[in-house]
Design an enzyme around this catalytic site. Structure first.
Site, short mmCIF file in Angstrom:
data_model
loop_
_atom_site.label_atom_id
_atom_site.label_comp_id
_atom_site.label_asym_id
_atom_site.label_seq_id
_atom_site.Cartn_x
_atom_site.Cartn_y
_atom_site.Cartn_z
N SER A 139 41.29 63.19 45.48
CA SER A 139 40.85 62.19 45.20
C SER A 139 41.30 60.98 45.55
O SER A 139 41.49 60.64 46.88
CB SER A 139 40.80 62.16 43.81
OG SER A 139 39.79 61.09 43.07
N GLU A 243 34.62 64.55 50.62
CA GLU A 243 34.05 64.79 49.48
C GLU A 243 33.88 63.58 48.39
O GLU A 243 34.63 62.31 48.82
CB GLU A 243 35.05 65.87 48.64
CG GLU A 243 36.51 65.48 48.49
CD GLU A 243 36.57 64.75 47.27
OE1 GLU A 243 35.82 64.56 46.37
OE2 GLU A 243 37.56 63.88 47.22
N HIS A 314 35.88 67.36 43.75
CA HIS A 314 36.29 67.44 42.14
C HIS A 314 35.49 68.78 41.76
O HIS A 314 34.66 68.62 40.80
CB HIS A 314 35.61 65.99 41.84
CG HIS A 314 36.47 64.92 42.16
ND1 HIS A 314 36.19 64.45 43.26
CD2 HIS A 314 37.25 64.01 41.66
CE1 HIS A 314 37.01 63.09 43.36
NE2 HIS A 314 37.70 63.23 42.34
#
Length: 344
Positions: A139, A243, A314
């Site tokens: 992230s 992502e 995630h």
């Protein structure tokens, strides 16, 4: 003594190769940090968001102990400054301290959030380069991964944060890369839904084929936000993996357009798009593009292997993708195979 023709051509070739790399520097060989071993001390940092409940940090440390490792909390681990885990100076100091500490063999980010980019100018890259250690997280930790690839030259792992659930799938993937110095092939888990055609683990291939190159990437939002800064590595010849979470299709469209206009998409060998959690359009979307349609529009015309649906992002279970290592991506099967170990 004058230079002969062969020497002249060799010298010109070297200068041209150097000019092809940002800043005119020659590409340095990848540095590999030491592998993790049972009993090693690993640092816990929060370079971005804070942990809501300090008691959750006890669970994080128990998770690290379950790996056979010894956790060492950074001095400001439980800090809070607005929506950040302490001031920029405090969070940067924790990162610097962990790399300078000779007893620490690896470093885990507890969580992501936002804030890693804010501390990049405060990091001591001279010390970090001298002390290569595995940094693991995903992230917002993407900002650190990319900056380390650009400024430090050693492998880091885009994998679960320390506070992630660490199911068997995630643990097996991480152990193979970080402990065993393995070269696994990452493939999605087999779906076990009660339906004839499985949805879980499916791959959408935008352009079939096999690509080889260095793995580089992470969270798309963070990557796009670093465009135009000195904290990005050269993506030439790389396999880009990306992502995201909570982004509407038009925002994914906008960020991929930015990567295209910046020349990144035109320099890579392949694209692996992982999971985009909660990335649907809000409300009725009749006449709008779906996420897959946006990806098709951007990736198919590149003429390189590209797929969607890799098990990273995630999600509860995910790959451990080491940045900088040579890998092979098969867009038809949706697999990523490491061609070299990430650690020594």
């Amino acid at each position: 003594m004058g230079m002969d023709r062969r020497g002249l051509m060799t010298g010109m070739g070297a200068m041209m190769a150097a000019a092809a790399i940002p800043g005119g520097a020659t590409a340095a060989p990848l540095i590999k940090p030491p592998r993790l071993r049972a009993g090693d001390t690993v640092g816990l940092i929060e370079p971005a968001g804070f942990t809501d409940d300090a008691f959750d940090l006890d669970l994080v440390q128990d998770t690290i102990r379950a790996m056979g490792l010894t956790p060492k909390a950074a001095p400001h681990l439980a800090g809070r400054y607005g929506y950040l885990a302490g001031t920029d100076a405090d969070r940067a100091a924790d990162v610097n301290a962990m790399f300078a500490d000779p007893d620490v063999r690896g470093i885990f980010a507890v969580r992501g959030g936002w804030g890693c980019a804010r501390i990049l100018p405060l990091l001591d890259f001279a010390t970090i380069r001298k002390n290569p250690k595995l940094l693991t997280g995903f992230s917002d930790i993407t900002a650190l991964h990319l900056a380390f690839a650009a400024k430090a030259g050693f492998t880091t792992i885009h994998g679960p944060n320390a506070a992630s659930s660490w199911g068997q799938y995630s643990w097996d993937a991480f152990r193979a890369v970080a402990f065993d110095a393995g070269t696994p092939t990452f493939t999605n888990p087999v779906g076990r839904e009660d339906r004839l055609a499985q949805r879980i683990g499916r791959v959408r291939t935008f352009r079939p084929g096999v690509a080889r190159g260095r793995l580089l990437g992470g969270n798309l939002t963070v990557l796009a936000a670093l465009m135009g800064t000195p904290w990005l590595p050269d993506f030439s010849g790389a396999i880009l993996f990306i992502e995201d979470i909570g982004e509407a299709p038009y925002r994914i469209d906008r960020m991929l357009t930015q990567l295209s206009l910046a020349g990144v998409l035109g320099r890579i060998k392949g694209v692996a798009f992982g999971q985009c959690t909660d990335c649907g359009a809000a409300g009725p979307s009749y006449g709008g593009f779906t996420l897959s349609e946006v990806l098709q529009q951007h990736l198919a015309p590149l003429g390189i292997p590209a797929f969607q649906g890799g098990q990273f992002g995630h999600v509860a279970n995910q790959y451990s993708l080491p940045l900088g290592v040579e890998a092979e991506m098969d867009a038809t099967t949706g697999t990523i195979r490491l061609l070299e170990s990430a650690v020594r």
